[in-house]
Scaffold this motif. Structure first.
Motif, PDB file in Angstrom:
ATOM      1  N   SER A  77       2.179  -2.417  -6.483  1.00  0.00           N
ATOM      2  CA  SER A  77       1.186  -1.360  -6.665  1.00  0.00           C
ATOM      3  C   SER A  77       0.921  -1.232  -8.164  1.00  0.00           C
ATOM      4  CB  SER A  77       1.726  -0.049  -6.105  1.00  0.00           C
ATOM      5  OG  SER A  77       0.765   0.973  -6.237  1.00  0.00           O
ATOM      6  N   ARG A 136       8.129   2.766   2.452  1.00  0.00           N
ATOM      7  CA  ARG A 136       7.637   2.202   1.196  1.00  0.00           C
ATOM      8  C   ARG A 136       6.451   1.272   1.473  1.00  0.00           C
ATOM      9  NH1 ARG A 136      11.823   3.877  -2.403  1.00  0.00           N
ATOM     10  NH2 ARG A 136      13.839   3.785  -1.405  1.00  0.00           N
ATOM     11  N   TYR A 137       5.876   0.767   0.394  1.00  0.00           N
ATOM     12  CA  TYR A 137       4.655  -0.020   0.526  1.00  0.00           C
ATOM     13  C   TYR A 137       4.805  -1.421  -0.058  1.00  0.00           C
ATOM     14  CZ  TYR A 137       2.260   4.386   1.459  1.00  0.00           C
ATOM     15  OH  TYR A 137       1.860   5.575   1.997  1.00  0.00           O
ATOM     16  N   HIS A 138       3.838  -2.259   0.318  1.00  0.00           N
ATOM     17  CA  HIS A 138       3.648  -3.515  -0.405  1.00  0.00           C
ATOM     18  C   HIS A 138       2.142  -3.778  -0.495  1.00  0.00           C
ATOM     19  CE1 HIS A 138       5.152  -7.190  -2.217  1.00  0.00           C
ATOM     20  NE2 HIS A 138       4.041  -7.738  -1.742  1.00  0.00           N
ATOM     21  N   VAL A 139       1.653  -4.017  -1.703  1.00  0.00           N
ATOM     22  CA  VAL A 139       0.206  -4.211  -1.902  1.00  0.00           C
ATOM     23  C   VAL A 139      -0.092  -5.703  -2.068  1.00  0.00           C
ATOM     24  CG1 VAL A 139      -1.817  -3.536  -3.249  1.00  0.00           C
ATOM     25  CG2 VAL A 139       0.120  -1.967  -3.072  1.00  0.00           C
ATOM     26  N   GLU A 170      -1.163   7.426   1.961  1.00  0.00           N
ATOM     27  CA  GLU A 170      -0.390   8.528   1.379  1.00  0.00           C
ATOM     28  C   GLU A 170      -1.006   9.879   1.704  1.00  0.00           C
ATOM     29  OE1 GLU A 170       2.713   7.696   0.855  1.00  0.00           O
ATOM     30  OE2 GLU A 170       2.778   8.943  -0.919  1.00  0.00           O
ATOM     31  N   LEU A 212      -3.465   2.149  -0.098  1.00  0.00           N
ATOM     32  CA  LEU A 212      -2.155   2.807  -0.196  1.00  0.00           C
ATOM     33  C   LEU A 212      -2.352   4.321  -0.356  1.00  0.00           C
ATOM     34  CD1 LEU A 212       0.760   1.683  -2.557  1.00  0.00           C
ATOM     35  CD2 LEU A 212       0.086   4.056  -2.401  1.00  0.00           C
ATOM     36  N   CYS A 270       5.058  -0.625   4.608  1.00  0.00           N
ATOM     37  CA  CYS A 270       3.663  -0.637   5.018  1.00  0.00           C
ATOM     38  C   CYS A 270       2.891  -1.585   4.092  1.00  0.00           C
ATOM     39  CB  CYS A 270       3.093   0.779   4.940  1.00  0.00           C
ATOM     40  SG  CYS A 270       1.368   0.882   5.401  1.00  0.00           S
ATOM     41  N   CYS A 290       6.759  -3.444  -5.505  1.00  0.00           N
ATOM     42  CA  CYS A 290       5.773  -3.328  -4.419  1.00  0.00           C
ATOM     43  C   CYS A 290       4.383  -3.846  -4.805  1.00  0.00           C
ATOM     44  CB  CYS A 290       5.667  -1.880  -3.964  1.00  0.00           C
ATOM     45  SG  CYS A 290       4.879  -0.796  -5.169  1.00  0.00           S
ATOM     46  N   VAL A 337      -0.447  -3.103   2.661  1.00  0.00           N
ATOM     47  CA  VAL A 337      -1.873  -2.767   2.536  1.00  0.00           C
ATOM     48  C   VAL A 337      -2.573  -3.805   1.650  1.00  0.00           C
ATOM     49  CG1 VAL A 337      -1.679  -0.262   2.906  1.00  0.00           C
ATOM     50  CG2 VAL A 337      -1.321  -1.203   0.616  1.00  0.00           C
TER      51      VAL A 337
END
Ligand code: ZN
Length: 198
Positions: free
Chosen positions: A61, A102-105, A94, A90, A82, A59, A84
């Motif tokens: 992060s 889940r996320y992607h930075v 949270e 992020l 998501c 991700c 960001v």
């Protein structure tokens, strides 16, 4: 002439954002007066943050263990992603405890004037995820509501929609505790167009 240790610490602290010369000096004397353990713990924490923290290979992060805890958490819904701009963003999402995907930075936003194009962001990694083993159904673009964030959202939408992924944008509107009278035109217009049933 080698500056004495207090001057050196003050000078280093003054390089931090938002820290002026006076504050730096106050902090330096605070460290000096504190227990010896504090200075050692502080120094170790500073070195560790640089030496042990790296990018999550999934991700992007920041993490000590790769993949990060969020990517490894089986209770998280991998169908929702998501996107960001930064790790603090992020963490802000949270804190709401509303998002269980889940996320992607991206590590920034598109800004041609500053020389930041798609290649400077973690967009390749995002595309790789969509074509990988994860089955992503929806990408929520949570970039900042400013010119760069909007340009990035538009770029990602054009890139991802043809791949058959649902792309959504976080709603924007009037902040809680805000007063409609003082909201700027763009914010109020967006709040109206993004209205929903209650
Ligand atoms: Zn991760």
């Amino acid at each position: 002439m080698t500056p004495d240790p207090i001057q050196r610490l003050t000078a280093e602290l003054a390089k931090l954002p938002g820290i002026g010369e006076k504050t730096a000096q106050r902090l330096a004397f605070h460290v000096l007066r504190a227990k010896a353990d504090y200075a050692r713990d502080l120094a170790k924490a500073l070195v560790d943050v640089v030496e042990k923290v790296r990018l999550c290979s999934v991700c992007c992060s920041l993490t000590e263990a790769d993949p990060c805890a969020v990517c490894l958490d089986p209770r998280r819904d991998g169908r929702l992603l998501c996107v960001v701009e930064s790790v603090p963003d992020l963490l802000a999402v949270e804190r709401t405890r509303e998002f269980r995907g889940r996320y992607h930075v991206l590590h920034g936003a598109l800004s041609p004037l500053d020389g930041i194009g798609p290649d400077q962001l973690r967009i390749k990694e995002l595309l790789a995820r969509l074509g990988g083993s994860e089955v992503v159904e929806e990408v929520i673009v949570a970039t900042n509501p400013d010119i760069e964030g909007e340009a990035t959202a538009l770029y990602l939408t054009r890139l991802l929609r043809p791949a058959g992924v649902r792309v959504t944008r976080i709603a924007q509107g009037v902040p809680m505790g805000g007063d409609l009278e003082y909201a700027d035109q763009v914010t109020l217009a967006r709040a109206l167009s993004g209205r929903r049933e209650i």
